[in-house]
Design an enzyme around this catalytic site. Structure first.
Site, PDB file in Angstrom:
ATOM      1  N   ASP A  18       5.828  70.950 -15.677  1.00  0.00           N
ATOM      2  CA  ASP A  18       3.922  70.443 -16.283  1.00  0.00           C
ATOM      3  C   ASP A  18       3.577  71.102 -15.589  1.00  0.00           C
ATOM      4  OD1 ASP A  18       1.856  68.271 -15.881  1.00  0.00           O
ATOM      5  OD2 ASP A  18       2.174  68.602 -14.248  1.00  0.00           O
ATOM      6  N   ASP A  20      -0.406  71.118 -15.072  1.00  0.00           N
ATOM      7  CA  ASP A  20      -2.030  70.893 -13.504  1.00  0.00           C
ATOM      8  C   ASP A  20      -1.126  70.692 -13.109  1.00  0.00           C
ATOM      9  OD1 ASP A  20      -3.961  71.595 -12.279  1.00  0.00           O
ATOM     10  OD2 ASP A  20      -5.369  70.364 -13.300  1.00  0.00           O
ATOM     11  N   ASP A 174       4.431  66.574 -11.158  1.00  0.00           N
ATOM     12  CA  ASP A 174       3.150  66.519  -9.472  1.00  0.00           C
ATOM     13  C   ASP A 174       2.392  65.078  -9.847  1.00  0.00           C
ATOM     14  OD1 ASP A 174      -0.273  67.027 -10.367  1.00  0.00           O
ATOM     15  OD2 ASP A 174       1.115  67.395 -11.946  1.00  0.00           O
TER      16      ASP A 174
END
Length: 247
Positions: A18, A20, A174
Site C-alpha cells: 500500500d 499512504d 495499514d
C-alpha cells in the site's frame, strides 16, 4: 499490547505495498487537502476525514458530492496535493531501506494504492522514493478496497497467479480496508500500526502486526526459486505466534 514476539523469518515470491501509511505518511497534507476540498464541495472536512483513509477519493465523492465523482476531477485534485503540500509528507520509518534492498535483489514488488496515478508519482518524486515498474492505482479497478480486485491485479502484473501464488505473496497495509482486501485476495498480510490503533489493525485480520517497517528486513534471496526471505522483529506477539516461523 506488546510488540515483543521473537524474530522470525518468512519466505515470499513478491511484496505488494500500500502507499499512504505504509510507504509514506501524508496525514498532515491530506488534512489540509480535504479541508480545501470540503469547502469547495460544501461538506464538513471533518466528516470526510473520519472515513477517507484507505478509500479512493472517487468513492468518497460518489457519496458526498456525486457531481464531482469523475476521474478528471479526482486526478486533477490529487495531482495538486503533493505540489501544494509536499513538505508535509514524510517516509514511514524503514520504508526506504526495505525498498532499496528489494530493488538491489531484483525482487518482485509493486505498489497497490487507493490513490490516483498522479498522486502516487507526485509523492514518490517529492520524497525521491523508488518508482515501481508496475503500479496499481485507483483508476486501475472498478471497485476500491476492501474489494480484493486491486491486489488480484497486482499479482497479475507481477506475473503471479492468485490461486497458486497468493499465499506466498506479502501485502503490506495499514488500513483495515486494505488489510481485508489483501486477505480476500488470498495473500498473507502484514498490518502496520501507523494510521490506526493496534486493536483496529489486529481486528481486520492480518497475519502479523508491527509498528512500522523498521521491523522488516530482507535476509536471503533465492534467485533460482524467485523468492526473498524476510525477517520480522518486534511483532505483536499474539498475531505473530500464529503465523511466523521462529528462528
Amino acid at each position: 499490547m506488546d510488540f515483543i514476539a521473537p524474530p522470525f523469518e518468512v519466505t515470499f515470491k513478491a511484496l505488494l505495498f500500500d502507499m499512504d501509511g505504509t510507504i509514506i505518511d501524508s496525514t498532515a497534507a491530506v488534512v489540509k487537502h480535504w479541508h480545501t476540498i470540503g469547502k469547495e464541495i460544501g461538506v464538513d472536512p471533518e466528516v470526510i476525514l473520519q472515513t477517507s483513509h484507505g478509500r479512493r477519493s472517487i468513492d468518497m465523492l460518489k457519496i458526498l458530492s456525486p457531481e464531482k465523482a469523475n476521474w478528471e476531477y479526482v486526478r486533477h485534485m490529487e495531482a495538486l496535493l503533493p505540489r501544494l503540500h509536499g513538505s508535509d509528507a514524510v517516509e514511514i520509518p524503514g520504508a526506504r531501506p526495505l525498498l532499496d534492498s528489494l530493488i538491489a535483489s531484483s525482487a518482485r514488488w509493486t505498489i497497490v494504492t487507493s490513490g490516483t496515478e498522479p498522486l502516487v508519482h507526485g509523492w514518490l518524486s517529492v520524497l525521491n522514493l523508488p518508482q515501481p515498474e508496475h503500479l496499481v492505482t485507483a483508476e486501475s479497478v472498478a471497485n476500491g478496497k476492501p474489494d480484493p480486485a486491486c491486489y488480484l491485479l497486482g499479482l497479475s502484473k507481477l506475473g503471479l497467479a492468485p490461486a497458486d501464488d497468493g499465499a506466498q505473496t506479502l501485502v503490506l497495509e495499514d488500513s483495515p480496508a486494505g488489510i481485508r482486501a489483501g486477505k480476500a485476495a488470498g495473500c498473507r498480510v502484514l498490518g502496520l500500526v501507523t494510521s490506526h490503533g493496534a486493536d483496529a489493525v489486529r481486528d481486520a485480520g492480518p497475519d502479523w502486526v508491527v509498528r512500522d517497517l523498521r521491523s522488516v528486513s530482507l535476509v536471503r534471496v533465492d534467485e533460482a526459486a524467485g523468492t526473498v526471505t524476510l525477517r520480522f522483529a518486534d511483532a505483536l506477539a499474539p498475531v505473530a505466534a500464529n503465523g511466523g516461523e521462529s528462528t
